[in-house]
Motif scaffolding. Structure first.
Motif, short mmCIF file in Angstrom:
data_model
loop_
_atom_site.label_atom_id
_atom_site.label_comp_id
_atom_site.label_asym_id
_atom_site.label_seq_id
_atom_site.Cartn_x
_atom_site.Cartn_y
_atom_site.Cartn_z
N LEU A 115 0.98 -1.03 -0.03
CA LEU A 115 0.02 0.04 -0.09
C LEU A 115 0.91 1.45 -0.10
CD1 LEU A 115 -2.81 -1.19 2.33
CD2 LEU A 115 -2.83 -1.05 -0.03
N GLU A 116 1.98 1.32 0.90
CA GLU A 116 2.76 2.40 0.99
C GLU A 116 3.63 2.88 -0.38
OE1 GLU A 116 4.48 2.02 5.01
OE2 GLU A 116 2.88 2.44 5.78
N LEU A 138 -3.91 0.73 12.88
CA LEU A 138 -3.67 -0.18 11.74
C LEU A 138 -5.09 -0.03 10.96
CD1 LEU A 138 -2.45 -2.32 10.10
CD2 LEU A 138 -3.43 -4.14 11.89
N SER A 139 -6.12 0.26 11.79
CA SER A 139 -7.49 0.67 10.71
C SER A 139 -7.49 2.02 10.31
CB SER A 139 -8.41 0.83 12.12
OG SER A 139 -8.63 0.01 13.16
N ILE A 140 -6.95 2.77 10.52
CA ILE A 140 -6.87 3.88 9.82
C ILE A 140 -5.81 3.83 8.50
CG2 ILE A 140 -5.82 6.55 9.93
CD1 ILE A 140 -8.33 6.33 11.70
N ALA A 141 -4.54 3.18 8.90
CA ALA A 141 -3.42 2.92 7.76
C ALA A 141 -4.18 2.24 6.77
CB ALA A 141 -2.30 2.22 8.46
N VAL A 142 -4.88 1.18 7.05
CA VAL A 142 -5.48 0.37 6.04
C VAL A 142 -6.59 0.96 5.29
CG1 VAL A 142 -7.03 -2.06 5.67
CG2 VAL A 142 -4.78 -1.86 6.97
N GLN A 143 -7.56 1.51 6.17
CA GLN A 143 -8.80 2.22 5.49
C GLN A 143 -8.48 3.54 4.75
OE1 GLN A 143 -11.87 2.25 8.75
NE2 GLN A 143 -11.10 0.20 9.26
N TYR A 144 -7.23 4.33 4.81
CA TYR A 144 -6.67 5.24 4.17
C TYR A 144 -6.51 4.91 2.77
CZ TYR A 144 -3.51 8.93 2.54
OH TYR A 144 -3.02 10.13 1.99
N VAL A 164 -8.66 -1.97 -2.76
CA VAL A 164 -7.76 -0.70 -3.13
C VAL A 164 -8.46 0.35 -3.67
CG1 VAL A 164 -5.68 0.16 -3.67
CG2 VAL A 164 -5.75 -2.24 -3.05
N LEU A 165 -8.62 1.59 -3.04
CA LEU A 165 -9.47 2.54 -3.32
C LEU A 165 -8.31 3.37 -4.73
CD1 LEU A 165 -10.16 4.30 -0.05
CD2 LEU A 165 -11.59 2.95 -1.43
N SER A 166 -8.96 3.98 -5.72
CA SER A 166 -8.38 4.62 -6.57
C SER A 166 -7.36 5.85 -6.36
CB SER A 166 -9.14 5.15 -7.79
OG SER A 166 -10.15 5.77 -7.17
#
Ligand code: SAM
Length: 285
Positions: A139-140, A172-178, A208-210
């Motif tokens: 993701l990063e 972790l919730s914020i990192a993934v849902q970002y 994964v969001l665009s």
């Protein structure tokens, strides 16, 4: 090669090659066909897709991925498994096994070198000792993947999809849902692996969001605020952020909270990601 996903066949391969399971590499091989199809169906793998599989083991999941996908790139750290994979997957011309540590390679470069076109999906029964670093690396580093469907430790999956105000909600919730929309596909008992892990597992899908869910000028600052807010969960935001590594004084924090429309007496665990983003924009000014 016949299907590997059965206790009998897996044991046969393990015995034939005198393979010794490594606990430190998180080696728990899947022996249940039902779960195997839940993973592959969950990812909606089609002949247009290239799948990156982390940790193919003896190739159990890889076989099914190879049937469904256009190409499979399977990255395995354990050199003892490479010759075994040569035998179990040798008859498949759409599978490439790469001997490497996923955490040490440049995945974007690999995608370029392998000339991968079309949708890319990350599908795996992940080694539990490095679940979060592996997912966050994809993701990063903004690896262009469409979705991630992985088997991971149950507690980690619940933290990834947790919502504000719950005990599982955290950094972790914020990192993934970002980056993603998480959705739990199924819970998995310990009995579907050889050897059995001590923890329960879950298959999770991360669409994964665009674009990241919120727009911020300084991602690093937002995640530092998130970390400081959850570091002292019992404290009010004003106190947690003041006595933190962020280095802002109390008045600056209070003003930023007020400007972001966030009550300073709230706790970090009640904030939605949009509020963290607003606070980050106000503090970063
Ligand atoms: N996919 C197989 C299955 O479902 O039966 C094996 C899954 S097992 C839980 C995890 C696999 O990841 C093992 O084959 C292990 O050797 C491999 N592995 C562990 N750490 C790794 C790393 N850093 N990079 C690549 N593979 C890794």
């Amino acid at each position: 090669m016949e299907r590997l996903v059965s206790p009998k066949k897996t044991q046969e391969i393990v015995n034939k090659y005198k393979f010794k399971f490594s606990k430190s590499l998180g080696q728990n091989f899947l022996i249940d066909e039902n779960i195997l199809y839940k993973i592959v169906d969950g990812a909606e793998v089609s002949k247009e897709d290239t799948v990156i599989e982390v940790g193919p083991g003896i190739g159990t999941l890889t076989q099914v991925l190879s049937d469904r996908a256009k190409r499979v790139i399977a990255i395995e750290i354990d050199k003892k498994l490479i010759p075994i994979l040569g035998k179990t997957l040798g008859d498949r011309d759409n599978v490439e096994v790469v001997h490497a540590d996923i955490l040490k390679i440049d995945i974007n470069k690999l995608i370029e070198e392998k000339n991968i076109v079309g949708d890319i999906k990350l599908i795996a029964n992940l080694p539990y000792y490095v679940t979060t670093p592996i997912i966050m690396k994809f993701l990063e580093e903004k690896v262009p993947i469409k979705n991630i469907v992985v088997m991971i430790q149950k507690e980690v999956a619940y933290r990834m999809q947790a919502q504000p105000g719950t005990k599982d909600y955290g950094s972790l919730s914020i990192a993934v849902q970002y980056y993603c929309d998480p959705k739990i596909i199924t819970r998995v008992p310990c009995t579907v692996f050889i050897p059995q892990p001590k923890v329960e597992s879950t298959v999770i899908k991360l669409e994964v969001l665009s674009e990241p869910r919120v727009k911020v000028k300084d991602e690093k600052l937002m995640f530092a605020i998130v970390k400081a807010s959850f570091g002292k969960r019992r404290k009010t935001l004003l106190n947690a952020l003041t006595n933190s590594e962020l280095g802002f004084d109390k008045d600056t924090i209070r003003t930023a909270l007020e400007n972001s429309n966030i009550e300073p007496s709230r706790r970090g665990e009640t904030l939605v990601i949009e509020e963290f983003a607003r606070l980050s924009e106000c503090l970063g000014k």
